[in-house]
Design a protein around this motif. Structure first.
Motif, short mmCIF file in Angstrom:
data_model
loop_
_atom_site.label_atom_id
_atom_site.label_comp_id
_atom_site.label_asym_id
_atom_site.label_seq_id
_atom_site.Cartn_x
_atom_site.Cartn_y
_atom_site.Cartn_z
N GLU A 97 0.62 -4.46 84.91
CA GLU A 97 -0.39 -5.38 85.42
C GLU A 97 -1.63 -5.38 84.53
N LEU A 98 -2.06 -4.19 84.11
CA LEU A 98 -3.22 -4.10 83.23
C LEU A 98 -2.95 -4.75 81.88
N GLU A 99 -1.74 -4.59 81.36
CA GLU A 99 -1.38 -5.21 80.08
C GLU A 99 -1.45 -6.73 80.16
N VAL A 100 -0.93 -7.28 81.26
CA VAL A 100 -0.95 -8.74 81.43
C VAL A 100 -2.38 -9.25 81.49
N LYS A 101 -3.23 -8.58 82.30
CA LYS A 101 -4.61 -9.01 82.43
C LYS A 101 -5.36 -8.90 81.11
N ASN A 102 -5.12 -7.81 80.39
CA ASN A 102 -5.79 -7.62 79.11
C ASN A 102 -5.37 -8.68 78.10
N ALA A 103 -4.08 -9.00 78.07
CA ALA A 103 -3.59 -10.03 77.15
C ALA A 103 -4.22 -11.38 77.46
N LEU A 104 -4.40 -11.65 78.75
CA LEU A 104 -5.00 -12.92 79.16
C LEU A 104 -6.45 -13.01 78.69
N LEU A 105 -7.18 -11.89 78.83
CA LEU A 105 -8.58 -11.89 78.43
C LEU A 105 -8.75 -11.92 76.91
N GLN A 106 -7.75 -11.43 76.20
CA GLN A 106 -7.85 -11.36 74.74
C GLN A 106 -7.28 -12.57 74.02
N GLN A 107 -6.85 -13.59 74.76
CA GLN A 107 -6.29 -14.77 74.11
C GLN A 107 -7.31 -15.39 73.18
N PRO A 108 -6.94 -15.70 71.93
CA PRO A 108 -7.91 -16.18 70.95
C PRO A 108 -8.20 -17.66 71.03
N ASP A 109 -7.64 -18.38 72.01
CA ASP A 109 -7.87 -19.82 72.06
C ASP A 109 -9.29 -20.11 72.54
N SER A 110 -9.71 -21.37 72.43
CA SER A 110 -11.07 -21.77 72.74
C SER A 110 -11.28 -22.02 74.22
N ASP A 111 -10.24 -21.86 75.02
CA ASP A 111 -10.36 -22.15 76.43
C ASP A 111 -10.73 -20.93 77.26
N GLY A 112 -10.96 -19.77 76.61
CA GLY A 112 -11.35 -18.58 77.34
C GLY A 112 -10.24 -18.05 78.22
N ALA A 113 -10.60 -17.15 79.12
CA ALA A 113 -9.62 -16.56 80.03
C ALA A 113 -9.35 -17.49 81.20
N LEU A 114 -8.12 -17.48 81.67
CA LEU A 114 -7.74 -18.25 82.85
C LEU A 114 -7.51 -17.25 83.97
N LEU A 115 -8.47 -17.16 84.88
CA LEU A 115 -8.43 -16.16 85.93
C LEU A 115 -8.00 -16.80 87.25
N LEU A 116 -7.32 -16.02 88.08
CA LEU A 116 -6.82 -16.49 89.38
C LEU A 116 -5.97 -17.75 89.23
N GLY A 117 -5.42 -17.95 88.05
CA GLY A 117 -4.54 -19.09 87.83
C GLY A 117 -5.24 -20.38 87.51
N THR A 118 -6.53 -20.53 87.91
CA THR A 118 -7.21 -21.82 87.74
C THR A 118 -8.64 -21.70 87.23
N ILE A 119 -9.24 -20.52 87.26
CA ILE A 119 -10.65 -20.37 86.90
C ILE A 119 -10.75 -20.15 85.39
N ARG A 120 -11.28 -21.14 84.69
CA ARG A 120 -11.41 -21.07 83.23
C ARG A 120 -12.83 -20.61 82.89
N THR A 121 -12.96 -19.48 82.23
CA THR A 121 -14.29 -18.94 81.97
C THR A 121 -14.29 -18.04 80.75
N ALA A 122 -15.48 -17.91 80.16
CA ALA A 122 -15.68 -16.93 79.10
C ALA A 122 -16.82 -15.99 79.47
N SER A 123 -17.44 -16.20 80.63
CA SER A 123 -18.64 -15.45 80.99
C SER A 123 -18.31 -14.20 81.78
N PRO A 124 -18.99 -13.10 81.45
CA PRO A 124 -18.78 -11.86 82.21
C PRO A 124 -19.20 -12.02 83.67
#
Length: 422
Positions: A97-124
């Motif tokens: 689970e931690l690996e999946v979440k980390n990979a999601l946050l580390q994606q190099p695309d310009s769209d940032g992380a996609l959290l909860l399936g729909t929340i697109r953000t780059a902000s802490p």
């Protein structure tokens, strides 16, 4: 309620042991294979990138090293200790689970992380909100989402529902501020045929329709006092009566509500019941305004331009530098909803290959707008400092004012000026 179960593949050539182990792991969705071919076929169905735990009768150190070198995540030895193996499995699932979440946050695309399936953000700031919702989603408690209009409260409510054990049941949303007071009770609780003029058939209310799932009450601060009493009774007893009905109907539902209004002040003004508030706000989540979400305005603008251009104006290739400067400087009083609407209109109206600040009606984003940009920058800095101070002092306004070096009345004035409901 449907429970999301983790998948476990057991490879065992002894059918009796296969049955025994399947019985030992009833908390998992268990698949069994008797040989290598069956295992590989099932592995593709379960998940190709999975953790492998080897249980071997060869208890030598060399055997364990060979297994780990070949890709095993962990090794246990026969006869296995079921409790110890359960612990290894829990660690393996948690690590995955931690690996999946980390990979999601580390994606190099310009769209940032996609959290909860729909929340697109780059902000802490928003990552923190999403992480809070992920933690509370499995617990069957009421949640209050606080934030200004346009900050994405319904999107977060849906994310909470989808991350919970109720995900396969209905998500029913109702905007309490958009329905006339005389109709809101019927919308929530339903009515029996003949209960009032025009009630030509029995109709289930939103609460009943959400049975087994999640009920989202948006703008809960707009519910009139008389109806607050009936809602409180439902939350206490988990039974409802339709208008005109005499039969108590049991409803199993999780309640998530949201408002942009200051409920604490409404309680002081006796326009909102404090006992209802405590029933609804077992956990409160504060959603920051777009201006306080570091980097999100530009990230979301690029995403919206790409999305709307594909459907409405394929000639658009991106966003101009001036537009990006103007977006970054704007204080976005209407938050994400304002940004989305401006971008949609700009994509439709733009004549060039890039959306400009003029298309967005934000000025040109250059030196000529220095006064606007400095004002917006000061406002953004104020918002960010106030939000952090109130969060750090856990909502204590007096302590937050001291931390900011201003008086309590001044802090209240600034919060009112920037429409901050913290």
């Amino acid at each position: 309620m449907t429970e999301h179960r983790q998948k476990l593949l057991i490879v065992e050539d002894d059918l009796d042991r296969q049955k025994q182990r399947k019985w030992s792991y009833q908390g998992f969705d268990v698949f069994c294979a008797s040989n290598r071919e069956e295992a590989l076929a099932l592995l593709r169905e379960v998940e190709p990138d999975t953790k492998i735990i080897v249980v071997s009768g060869d208890g030598t150190h060399e055997s364990a090293l060979r297994a780990i070198s070949a890709g095993a995540w962990d090794v246990d030895h026969k006869p296995e200790d079921i409790d110890a193996l359960h612990l290894i499995l829990r660690r393996a699932f948690h690590a995955r689970e931690l690996e999946v979440k980390n990979a999601l946050l580390q994606q190099p695309d310009s769209d940032g992380a996609l959290l909860l399936g729909t929340i697109r953000t780059a902000s802490p700031e928003m990552v923190k909100v999403a992480r809070t919702i992920e933690r509370i989603a499995p617990a069957d408690i009421s949640v209050l989402l606080l934030g200004a209009s346009g900050t994405g409260k319904e999107l977060l409510a849906r994310g909470l529902h989808n991350a919970s054990g109720r995900r396969d049941k209905p998500f029913v949303a109702i905007n309490c501020g958009a329905i006339p007071e005389n109709l809101l009770e019927s919308e929530l609780f339903g009515h029996e045929k003949g209960a009032f003029t025009g009630a030509v058939k029995t109709t289930e209310g939103k609460i009943e329709l959400a049975h087994g799932g999640t009920l989202f009450l948006d703008e809960v601060g707009d519910i009139p006092l008389a109806l607050q009493v009936k809602l409180l009774r439902f939350l206490q007893e988990r039974n409802i009566e339709r208008i005109g009905g005499r039969t108590a109907i049991h409803v199993d539902v999780r309640v998530v509500c949201a408002t942009h209004r200051n409920l604490s002040k409404m309680i002081s003004d006796q326009t909102f019941r404090d006992d209802l508030y405590y029933r609804l706000a077992e956990v409160t989540v504060n959603i920051p305004p777009l201006a306080a979400r570091t980097g999100d305005a530009i990230l979301l603008a690029k995403h919206f331009v790409s999305t709307f251009a594909r459907d409405m104006n394929p000639a658009i290739k991106g966003v101009s530098t001036g537009a990006l400067a103007a977006i970054d400087a704007w204080n976005w009083p209407g938050n994400v909803r304002e940004l989305e609407n401006r971008v949609k209109r700009a994509v439709i109206m733009a004549e060039g290959a890039f959306v400009t600040a003029e298309d967005l009606d934000l000025g040109d984003g250059n030196a000529d707008d220095l006064q606007l940009n400095l004002k917006a920058a000061r406002e953004a800095a104020d918002r960010k400092a106030i939000t952090r101070a109130v969060a750090r002092t856990e909502g204590n306004i007096s302590s937050a004012a001291k931390l900011l070096g201003i008086s309590r009345p001044t802090l209240y004035d600034l919060m009112k000026q920037y429409d901050l409901q913290l």
